[in-house]
Design a protein around this motif. Structure first.
Motif, mmCIF file in Angstrom:
data_model
loop_
_atom_site.group_PDB
_atom_site.id
_atom_site.type_symbol
_atom_site.label_atom_id
_atom_site.label_comp_id
_atom_site.label_asym_id
_atom_site.label_seq_id
_atom_site.Cartn_x
_atom_site.Cartn_y
_atom_site.Cartn_z
ATOM 1 N N GLY A 195 0.792 -1.225 0.000
ATOM 2 C CA GLY A 195 0.000 0.000 0.000
ATOM 3 C C GLY A 195 0.820 1.268 0.000
ATOM 4 N N SER A 196 2.106 1.172 -0.297
ATOM 5 C CA SER A 196 2.955 2.362 -0.332
ATOM 6 C C SER A 196 2.666 3.196 -1.573
ATOM 7 N N PRO A 197 2.637 4.531 -1.447
ATOM 8 C CA PRO A 197 2.433 5.392 -2.614
ATOM 9 C C PRO A 197 3.530 5.245 -3.669
ATOM 10 N N ARG A 198 4.718 4.832 -3.253
ATOM 11 C CA ARG A 198 5.808 4.609 -4.207
ATOM 12 C C ARG A 198 6.176 3.125 -4.214
ATOM 13 N N ALA A 199 5.167 2.304 -4.301
ATOM 14 C CA ALA A 199 5.298 0.854 -4.136
ATOM 15 C C ALA A 199 6.436 0.198 -4.919
ATOM 16 N N PRO A 200 6.591 0.474 -6.223
ATOM 17 C CA PRO A 200 7.647 -0.236 -6.976
ATOM 18 C C PRO A 200 9.059 -0.012 -6.449
ATOM 19 N N LYS A 201 9.309 1.155 -5.818
ATOM 20 C CA LYS A 201 10.651 1.478 -5.332
ATOM 21 C C LYS A 201 10.679 1.651 -3.810
ATOM 22 N N SER A 202 9.728 1.077 -3.137
ATOM 23 C CA SER A 202 9.548 1.337 -1.712
ATOM 24 C C SER A 202 10.293 0.363 -0.812
ATOM 25 N N ASN A 203 10.491 0.791 0.427
ATOM 26 C CA ASN A 203 10.992 -0.111 1.457
ATOM 27 C C ASN A 203 9.978 -1.217 1.711
ATOM 28 N N SER A 204 8.693 -0.888 1.568
ATOM 29 C CA SER A 204 7.642 -1.889 1.769
ATOM 30 C C SER A 204 7.826 -3.064 0.809
ATOM 31 N N ARG A 205 8.264 -2.775 -0.404
ATOM 32 C CA ARG A 205 8.514 -3.856 -1.357
ATOM 33 C C ARG A 205 9.656 -4.753 -0.868
ATOM 34 N N GLN A 206 10.697 -4.141 -0.337
ATOM 35 C CA GLN A 206 11.808 -4.933 0.183
ATOM 36 C C GLN A 206 11.365 -5.810 1.344
ATOM 37 N N TYR A 207 10.524 -5.263 2.219
ATOM 38 C CA TYR A 207 10.007 -6.055 3.334
ATOM 39 C C TYR A 207 9.147 -7.210 2.820
ATOM 40 N N ALA A 208 8.350 -6.941 1.790
ATOM 41 C CA ALA A 208 7.514 -7.988 1.205
ATOM 42 C C ALA A 208 8.360 -9.110 0.612
ATOM 43 N N GLU A 209 9.461 -8.748 -0.009
ATOM 44 C CA GLU A 209 10.357 -9.751 -0.597
ATOM 45 C C GLU A 209 11.007 -10.619 0.477
ATOM 46 N N ILE A 210 11.412 -9.999 1.575
ATOM 47 C CA ILE A 210 11.991 -10.760 2.679
ATOM 48 C C ILE A 210 10.948 -11.713 3.254
ATOM 49 N N PHE A 211 9.724 -11.228 3.399
ATOM 50 C CA PHE A 211 8.637 -12.071 3.910
ATOM 51 C C PHE A 211 8.396 -13.262 2.988
ATOM 52 N N SER A 212 8.262 -12.988 1.712
ATOM 53 C CA SER A 212 7.951 -14.034 0.734
ATOM 54 C C SER A 212 9.030 -15.108 0.705
ATOM 55 N N THR A 213 10.277 -14.690 0.803
ATOM 56 C CA THR A 213 11.404 -15.625 0.780
ATOM 57 C C THR A 213 11.408 -16.549 1.993
ATOM 58 N N ASN A 214 10.897 -16.053 3.123
ATOM 59 C CA ASN A 214 10.985 -16.797 4.375
ATOM 60 C C ASN A 214 9.676 -17.423 4.854
ATOM 61 N N CYS A 215 8.607 -17.235 4.103
ATOM 62 C CA CYS A 215 7.324 -17.824 4.492
ATOM 63 C C CYS A 215 7.180 -19.199 3.856
ATOM 64 N N GLN A 216 6.707 -20.171 4.620
ATOM 65 C CA GLN A 216 6.567 -21.531 4.109
ATOM 66 C C GLN A 216 5.372 -21.670 3.168
ATOM 67 N N LEU A 217 4.494 -20.683 3.164
ATOM 68 C CA LEU A 217 3.333 -20.719 2.275
ATOM 69 C C LEU A 217 3.662 -20.021 0.958
ATOM 70 N N PRO A 218 3.120 -20.496 -0.156
ATOM 71 C CA PRO A 218 3.308 -19.782 -1.427
ATOM 72 C C PRO A 218 2.623 -18.423 -1.361
ATOM 73 N N SER A 219 3.203 -17.441 -2.035
ATOM 74 C CA SER A 219 2.646 -16.091 -1.967
ATOM 75 C C SER A 219 2.673 -15.416 -3.325
ATOM 76 N N ASP A 220 1.773 -14.471 -3.500
ATOM 77 C CA ASP A 220 1.716 -13.620 -4.688
ATOM 78 C C ASP A 220 1.734 -12.176 -4.236
ATOM 79 N N TYR A 221 2.496 -11.358 -4.952
ATOM 80 C CA TYR A 221 2.703 -9.961 -4.565
ATOM 81 C C TYR A 221 2.080 -9.016 -5.584
#
Length: 200
Positions: free
Chosen positions: A9-35
């Motif tokens: 939900g970041s206004p600058r989503a493609p270049k945001s810190n939120s995107r980096q956090y989402a990537e870290i989450f996705s890499t470490n979550c045992q469930l499949p995810s879509d971003y």
């Protein structure tokens, strides 16, 4: 087995810190995810997709002690167009303040939204100094916290996690002033110009 819909939900989503956090989450979550980034034009599509997921992670920065306006508009659309099957809602919010509790008002708003609209609350990660921490030696603090979040969502053992830089306020203020002064120089802006209340 479940799956996770990650919405930025970041206004600058493609270049945001939120995107980096989402990537870290996705890499470490045992469930499949879509971003997906939340944009002005994809509210309907995201609401329709939501029924396909057991969990949803909302990732966004704090804006003026609240939610970014684009994210608020998405929530309005979601309230009017709920999915047939509602996922468990987890939250990853970061603020530029040292104190992670600065996120509390925004978190209360989302808890109210979930309660009012029949969504089960999952895990919460409230990050302080989230705008800067990934570019410092304290990156490990944020990464460790996001990994805990990913593990809790993946296992269904939902919990609240809080983290920030291990600095006192005086040192954090000095570091922040140094960073923004350096950042301003890159664009030809002086410290005095950044401190003025005048807007051109």
């Amino acid at each position: 087995m479940g799956n996770v819909l990650i919405l930025n939900g970041s206004p600058r989503a493609p270049k945001s810190n939120s995107r980096q956090y989402a990537e870290i989450f996705s890499t470490n979550c045992q469930l499949p995810s879509d971003y997906f980034n939340i944009s002005k034009n994809n509210h309907a599509e995201l609401c329709q997709r939501m029924s396909e997921y057991s969990d949803m992670l909302l990732v966004f920065p704090l804006y003026a002690d609240s939610l970014p306006v684009g994210f608020l508009n998405f929530l309005k659309h979601l309230e009017a167009n709920p999915p047939k099957r509602k996922p468990v809602v987890s939250i990853l919010i970061n603020c530029g303040f040292l104190e992670h509790q600065q996120n509390d008002i925004a978190l209360k708003m989302l808890r109210f939204f979930c309660r009012k609209n029949g969504y089960r609350m999952g895990s919460v990660l409230a990050l302080g100094s989230g705008e800067a921490i990934l570019g410092t030696p304290f990156r490990y603090v944020a990464v460790r916290a996001v990994k805990k979040l990913a593990k809790s969502v993946g296992s269904g053992s939902y919990r609240t996690i809080r983290a920030t830089m291990p600095l006192n306020k005086r040192l954090f203020l000095w570091a922040a002033t140094y960073y923004w002064t350096w950042y301003g120089k890159r664009f030809g802006t002086t410290k005095e110009q950044m401190q003025t209340m005048k807007i051109e």
